[in-house]
Design a protein around this motif. Sequence first.
Motif, PDB file in Angstrom:
ATOM      1  N   VAL A   3       0.942  -0.697   0.383  1.00 36.60           N
ATOM      2  CA  VAL A   3       0.274  -0.280  -0.003  1.00 36.60           C
ATOM      3  C   VAL A   3       0.905   0.730   0.377  1.00 36.60           C
ATOM      4  CG1 VAL A   3      -1.531   1.109   0.974  1.00 36.60           C
ATOM      5  CG2 VAL A   3      -2.187  -1.188   1.408  1.00 36.60           C
ATOM      6  N   LYS A   4       1.539   1.030   0.682  1.00 34.27           N
ATOM      7  CA  LYS A   4       2.321   2.507   0.810  1.00 34.27           C
ATOM      8  C   LYS A   4       3.818   2.716  -0.399  1.00 34.27           C
ATOM      9  CE  LYS A   4       5.063   5.630   2.792  1.00 34.27           C
ATOM     10  NZ  LYS A   4       4.398   7.022   3.608  1.00 34.27           N
ATOM     11  N   GLU A   5       4.125   1.158  -0.919  1.00 36.13           N
ATOM     12  CA  GLU A   5       4.623   1.493  -2.567  1.00 36.13           C
ATOM     13  C   GLU A   5       3.340   2.148  -3.126  1.00 36.13           C
ATOM     14  OE1 GLU A   5       7.759  -1.975  -2.701  1.00 36.13           O
ATOM     15  OE2 GLU A   5       5.253  -2.116  -3.001  1.00 36.13           O
ATOM     16  N   GLU A  14      -2.421  10.231   2.050  1.00 36.28           N
ATOM     17  CA  GLU A  14      -3.148   9.303   3.094  1.00 36.28           C
ATOM     18  C   GLU A  14      -3.796   9.656   4.472  1.00 36.28           C
ATOM     19  OE1 GLU A  14       1.610   7.541   4.246  1.00 36.28           O
ATOM     20  OE2 GLU A  14       1.482   7.471   1.934  1.00 36.28           O
ATOM     21  N   PHE A  15      -5.038   9.469   4.469  1.00 40.20           N
ATOM     22  CA  PHE A  15      -5.478   9.214   5.427  1.00 40.20           C
ATOM     23  C   PHE A  15      -5.561   9.067   6.826  1.00 40.20           C
ATOM     24  CE2 PHE A  15      -8.516  10.284   1.699  1.00 40.20           C
ATOM     25  CZ  PHE A  15      -7.784  12.284   1.903  1.00 40.20           C
ATOM     26  N   SER A  16      -5.134   7.616   6.863  1.00 41.28           N
ATOM     27  CA  SER A  16      -5.137   6.749   7.716  1.00 41.28           C
ATOM     28  C   SER A  16      -4.027   5.555   7.123  1.00 41.28           C
ATOM     29  CB  SER A  16      -6.061   6.097   8.371  1.00 41.28           C
ATOM     30  OG  SER A  16      -5.945   5.016   9.119  1.00 41.28           O
ATOM     31  N   LEU A  17      -2.808   5.099   7.687  1.00 44.30           N
ATOM     32  CA  LEU A  17      -2.147   4.250   6.974  1.00 44.30           C
ATOM     33  C   LEU A  17      -1.381   3.748   8.077  1.00 44.30           C
ATOM     34  CD1 LEU A  17      -1.102   3.350   4.252  1.00 44.30           C
ATOM     35  CD2 LEU A  17       0.789   4.644   4.577  1.00 44.30           C
ATOM     36  N   CYS A  66      -6.887  -2.031   0.890  1.00 45.26           N
ATOM     37  CA  CYS A  66      -7.250  -0.469   1.052  1.00 45.26           C
ATOM     38  C   CYS A  66      -7.895  -0.021   0.909  1.00 45.26           C
ATOM     39  CB  CYS A  66      -5.436   0.556   0.632  1.00 45.26           C
ATOM     40  SG  CYS A  66      -5.753   0.471  -1.077  1.00 45.26           S
ATOM     41  N   ILE A  67      -8.592   1.481   1.167  1.00 48.27           N
ATOM     42  CA  ILE A  67      -9.887   1.764   0.528  1.00 48.27           C
ATOM     43  C   ILE A  67      -8.710   2.920  -0.178  1.00 48.27           C
ATOM     44  CG2 ILE A  67     -12.034   3.432   0.932  1.00 48.27           C
ATOM     45  CD1 ILE A  67     -12.425   1.833   3.438  1.00 48.27           C
ATOM     46  N   LEU A  68      -9.678   3.655  -1.440  1.00 49.94           N
ATOM     47  CA  LEU A  68      -9.057   4.522  -2.160  1.00 49.94           C
ATOM     48  C   LEU A  68      -9.946   5.396  -2.886  1.00 49.94           C
ATOM     49  CD1 LEU A  68      -6.698   6.700  -3.177  1.00 49.94           C
ATOM     50  CD2 LEU A  68      -6.725   4.525  -5.417  1.00 49.94           C
ATOM     51  N   LEU A  69     -10.019   6.422  -1.823  1.00 49.89           N
ATOM     52  CA  LEU A  69     -11.471   7.317  -2.013  1.00 49.89           C
ATOM     53  C   LEU A  69     -10.419   8.683  -3.707  1.00 49.89           C
ATOM     54  CD1 LEU A  69     -12.239   8.791   1.127  1.00 49.89           C
ATOM     55  CD2 LEU A  69     -13.685   7.598   0.221  1.00 49.89           C
ATOM     56  N   SER A  70     -11.873   8.264  -4.753  1.00 48.89           N
ATOM     57  CA  SER A  70     -12.009   8.831  -6.159  1.00 48.89           C
ATOM     58  C   SER A  70     -12.397  10.521  -5.674  1.00 48.89           C
ATOM     59  CB  SER A  70     -11.793   8.267  -7.197  1.00 48.89           C
ATOM     60  OG  SER A  70     -13.240   7.543  -6.598  1.00 48.89           O
ATOM     61  N   GLU A  71     -11.740  11.291  -7.218  1.00 45.99           N
ATOM     62  CA  GLU A  71     -12.323  12.267  -7.203  1.00 45.99           C
ATOM     63  C   GLU A  71     -12.335  13.113  -6.345  1.00 45.99           C
ATOM     64  OE1 GLU A  71     -14.914  12.480 -10.024  1.00 45.99           O
ATOM     65  OE2 GLU A  71     -14.919   9.781 -10.315  1.00 45.99           O
ATOM     66  N   GLY A  72     -11.711  13.647  -5.259  1.00 45.99           N
ATOM     67  CA  GLY A  72     -11.279  14.039  -4.280  1.00 45.99           C
ATOM     68  C   GLY A  72     -12.097  14.072  -3.213  1.00 45.99           C
ATOM     69  N   LEU A  90      -6.069   3.653   4.272  1.00 51.27           N
ATOM     70  CA  LEU A  90      -7.934   4.716   3.874  1.00 51.27           C
ATOM     71  C   LEU A  90      -6.330   5.913   3.065  1.00 51.27           C
ATOM     72  CD1 LEU A  90     -10.357   5.721   2.935  1.00 51.27           C
ATOM     73  CD2 LEU A  90     -10.242   6.925   5.514  1.00 51.27           C
ATOM     74  N   LEU A  91      -6.568   5.515   1.665  1.00 46.80           N
ATOM     75  CA  LEU A  91      -6.028   6.814   0.934  1.00 46.80           C
ATOM     76  C   LEU A  91      -6.976   7.841   0.041  1.00 46.80           C
ATOM     77  CD1 LEU A  91      -3.280   3.989  -0.431  1.00 46.80           C
ATOM     78  CD2 LEU A  91      -3.296   6.246   1.193  1.00 46.80           C
ATOM     79  N   GLY A  92      -6.248   9.101  -0.243  1.00 47.40           N
ATOM     80  CA  GLY A  92      -7.527   9.098  -1.492  1.00 47.40           C
ATOM     81  C   GLY A  92      -6.698   9.759  -2.605  1.00 47.40           C
TER      82      GLY A  92
END
Length: 112
Positions: A3-5, A14-17, A66-72, A90-92
């Motif tokens: 996930v970090k890579e 990175e909202f939560s890692l 991971c969860i990846l939030l798209s569209e900002g 949790l990423l964005g």
Amino acid sequence: MTVKELSAALSLTEFSLPAPEAEVTGGYAGDLLSWVMGRARAGDCWITIMSNQNVAAVAVMADVACILLSEGVKPDEALLTKARQQGINLLGSGKGTFELAHDVGEKMKRQE
């Protein structure tokens, strides 16, 4: 790929890692939570625009990397709290879902 890579390669927020070394083994894009529960696989990078606390429950049940939030989209406070409590990455990104899914797929291919 971890996930970090993935986060570094795509310049993600990175909202939560809490588990940066979790392995990303695939991807899934979807917003209908019941649909995601039945189709996302363990290790997936789940791309969504959903940002409420129910997303955390689905992520745990599906065992995604991971969860990846798209569209900002930014996580609401309840999701952020749940992600931290339950050890969910949790990423964005400001990119659209289609473009982001493509980018994740390309990064994954290069790691094979």
